[in-house]
Scaffold this active site. Sequence first.
Site, mmCIF file in Angstrom:
data_model
loop_
_atom_site.group_PDB
_atom_site.id
_atom_site.type_symbol
_atom_site.label_atom_id
_atom_site.label_comp_id
_atom_site.label_asym_id
_atom_site.label_seq_id
_atom_site.Cartn_x
_atom_site.Cartn_y
_atom_site.Cartn_z
ATOM 1 N N ARG A 185 1.134 20.371 6.049
ATOM 2 C CA ARG A 185 2.090 19.560 6.789
ATOM 3 C C ARG A 185 3.000 20.353 7.741
ATOM 4 O O ARG A 185 3.207 19.924 8.883
ATOM 5 C CB ARG A 185 2.950 18.713 5.839
ATOM 6 C CG ARG A 185 2.156 17.664 5.058
ATOM 7 C CD ARG A 185 3.067 16.728 4.288
ATOM 8 N NE ARG A 185 3.767 15.812 5.165
ATOM 9 C CZ ARG A 185 5.030 15.932 5.514
ATOM 10 N NH1 ARG A 185 5.772 16.931 5.049
ATOM 11 N NH2 ARG A 185 5.583 15.058 6.335
ATOM 12 N N TYR A 224 2.463 19.081 11.416
ATOM 13 C CA TYR A 224 3.496 18.171 11.911
ATOM 14 C C TYR A 224 4.832 18.854 12.211
ATOM 15 O O TYR A 224 5.794 18.165 12.538
ATOM 16 C CB TYR A 224 3.792 17.079 10.867
ATOM 17 C CG TYR A 224 2.626 16.276 10.391
ATOM 18 C CD1 TYR A 224 1.769 15.625 11.282
ATOM 19 C CD2 TYR A 224 2.382 16.117 9.027
ATOM 20 C CE1 TYR A 224 0.705 14.865 10.826
ATOM 21 C CE2 TYR A 224 1.329 15.347 8.562
ATOM 22 C CZ TYR A 224 0.485 14.728 9.470
ATOM 23 O OH TYR A 224 -0.564 13.964 9.008
ATOM 24 N N TYR A 280 -0.002 14.410 0.449
ATOM 25 C CA TYR A 280 -0.572 15.162 1.577
ATOM 26 C C TYR A 280 -0.367 16.676 1.423
ATOM 27 O O TYR A 280 -0.218 17.388 2.404
ATOM 28 C CB TYR A 280 0.010 14.648 2.902
ATOM 29 C CG TYR A 280 -0.157 13.159 3.026
ATOM 30 C CD1 TYR A 280 -1.408 12.606 3.237
ATOM 31 C CD2 TYR A 280 0.933 12.299 2.861
ATOM 32 C CE1 TYR A 280 -1.582 11.227 3.302
ATOM 33 C CE2 TYR A 280 0.768 10.920 2.919
ATOM 34 C CZ TYR A 280 -0.485 10.398 3.140
ATOM 35 O OH TYR A 280 -0.660 9.037 3.196
ATOM 36 N N GLY A 283 1.899 5.013 -0.737
ATOM 37 C CA GLY A 283 1.232 6.262 -1.100
ATOM 38 C C GLY A 283 2.279 7.332 -1.281
ATOM 39 O O GLY A 283 2.647 7.693 -2.409
ATOM 40 N N ARG A 284 2.782 7.824 -0.159
ATOM 41 C CA ARG A 284 3.813 8.864 -0.163
ATOM 42 C C ARG A 284 4.997 8.474 -1.058
ATOM 43 O O ARG A 284 5.512 9.302 -1.814
ATOM 44 C CB ARG A 284 4.286 9.065 1.286
ATOM 45 C CG ARG A 284 5.231 10.225 1.496
ATOM 46 C CD ARG A 284 5.833 10.192 2.896
ATOM 47 N NE ARG A 284 4.839 9.961 3.922
ATOM 48 C CZ ARG A 284 4.245 10.928 4.636
ATOM 49 N NH1 ARG A 284 4.565 12.182 4.407
ATOM 50 N NH2 ARG A 284 3.364 10.619 5.564
ATOM 51 N N CYS A 313 -4.435 34.105 8.574
ATOM 52 C CA CYS A 313 -4.402 34.760 9.887
ATOM 53 C C CYS A 313 -4.260 33.744 11.018
ATOM 54 O O CYS A 313 -5.162 33.562 11.855
ATOM 55 C CB CYS A 313 -5.648 35.632 10.078
ATOM 56 S SG CYS A 313 -5.631 37.085 9.021
ATOM 57 N N GLU A 314 -3.152 33.046 11.029
ATOM 58 C CA GLU A 314 -2.772 32.091 12.061
ATOM 59 C C GLU A 314 -1.260 32.145 12.216
ATOM 60 O O GLU A 314 -0.533 32.114 11.211
ATOM 61 C CB GLU A 314 -3.158 30.655 11.670
ATOM 62 C CG GLU A 314 -4.629 30.393 11.476
ATOM 63 C CD GLU A 314 -5.342 30.117 12.784
ATOM 64 O OE1 GLU A 314 -4.658 29.967 13.828
ATOM 65 O OE2 GLU A 314 -6.592 30.048 12.756
ATOM 66 N N GLU A 320 0.816 -1.220 0.000
ATOM 67 C CA GLU A 320 0.000 0.000 0.000
ATOM 68 C C GLU A 320 0.853 1.275 0.000
ATOM 69 O O GLU A 320 0.710 2.123 0.879
ATOM 70 C CB GLU A 320 -0.898 0.028 1.238
ATOM 71 C CG GLU A 320 -1.871 -1.118 1.373
ATOM 72 C CD GLU A 320 -2.583 -1.091 2.713
ATOM 73 O OE1 GLU A 320 -2.356 -0.150 3.502
ATOM 74 O OE2 GLU A 320 -3.363 -2.008 2.986
#
Length: 425
Positions: A317, A321, A376, A280-281, A347-348, A278
Amino acid sequence: MNIDAIAQDIRTASRFDGVDLQALAGHLPTPFHAYSASAIRDRISSLQRALHGTDALICYAVKANSSLAILNLMHEHGVGADIVSSGELWRALRAGIPPERIVFSGVGKSEQEIAEALAARILRFNVESHDELLTLQRLAASIGITAHAAVRINPDVDALTHAKISTGKAENKFGVSIEEARRWFAEKASLSHVQLDGLHVHIGSQILSLEPYREAFRRVAQFWRELEAAGHAIASIDVGGGVGVRYREGHDHPVDAAAYVSVVRTALEGFKGRLLFEPGRYLVAEAGVLLTRVIRVKHGEHRKFLVLDAAMNDLLRPSLYDAWHDIVPVHGETRTMTEYDIVGPVCETGDTFARGRAMPECVAGDLLMIRTTGAYGASMSSTYNSRPLAAEVLLDRGRYAVVRQRQSFEDMIAGEQPARHWETA
């Protein structure tokens, strides 16, 4: 074009899969995601070569990048799909991936999602709880078909990765203990419409060492042999994915596909069934970049801020993370090195791509490339701050095709309306 040539393109930051990025950014408004079809093909081929002579099926983890163009590319090269929602099932089928190459993972499959997957006749379900197993039995019986299922084992192995992408430890929500799985097989005669004949393990993502795999696969192999000795035939073992990629040049050292497959072969020596993978990345991350322009340079009291037109809604990301992504200017000029906090316009305070990052001096309008965003990136994007979703572009040996148009404001509010028609429940 092989992966080394593509990597050189990225390092020089002027071309990507043979496409001039400055020229491309002249045609498309930034920010936008660009993917190299050549790089994806190369990754698929590297894994297929390593698996040559093995009864194996590669099922791309759709959550990494669910673009129909990417899924269609997977289909063209014989790759199936690992899905975690009915939306991903719909996308995979729409892209041409046949149901017999689709597996359904995930801890929270709803009854409707299970019913839709049963109706589509997918290959198998990776079951993560006893309640899900009984639900699958009930729904399969209601339409008179037999579902093929694998139990997802939680081997309690530390994948040595970020806590938020670790999935194989006892405290994680995924899978069941070997002891519980043992009870399922002991009671499987009561399952009239579920054929429990598979094992599944997935211990996490962005894994840069083979040791966690060795330990996890050793435990799965031990359980498989125990089950077969007890008379339970195992038709397939799904070894998951999680192979890491290079986010930081000179720092991250991903494992080789052939070495990873060798670990699987060694651990499961003697297994006569089918192996499922499986990735993905691994297949798409390094094949993608995010192109963005500098809005302005802001001089703070103690720090210098490089403000981009890309934001956390385009690439989550780093905010989610504290993930590192290499960021390089595309202008190709030799300029004085300086340090920036590289931020977006949302605005964060968390809308930050890098802190104290050394890079060539930038000015407003400069084009920058944020690397390794093919996984992602777009798939986790949002319209936070009412920022439309960015365009996605597939590049292929000097050509490009827009595979998702930049979202318009009208597209963004489609389905919304003022509260004019009131009802009572």
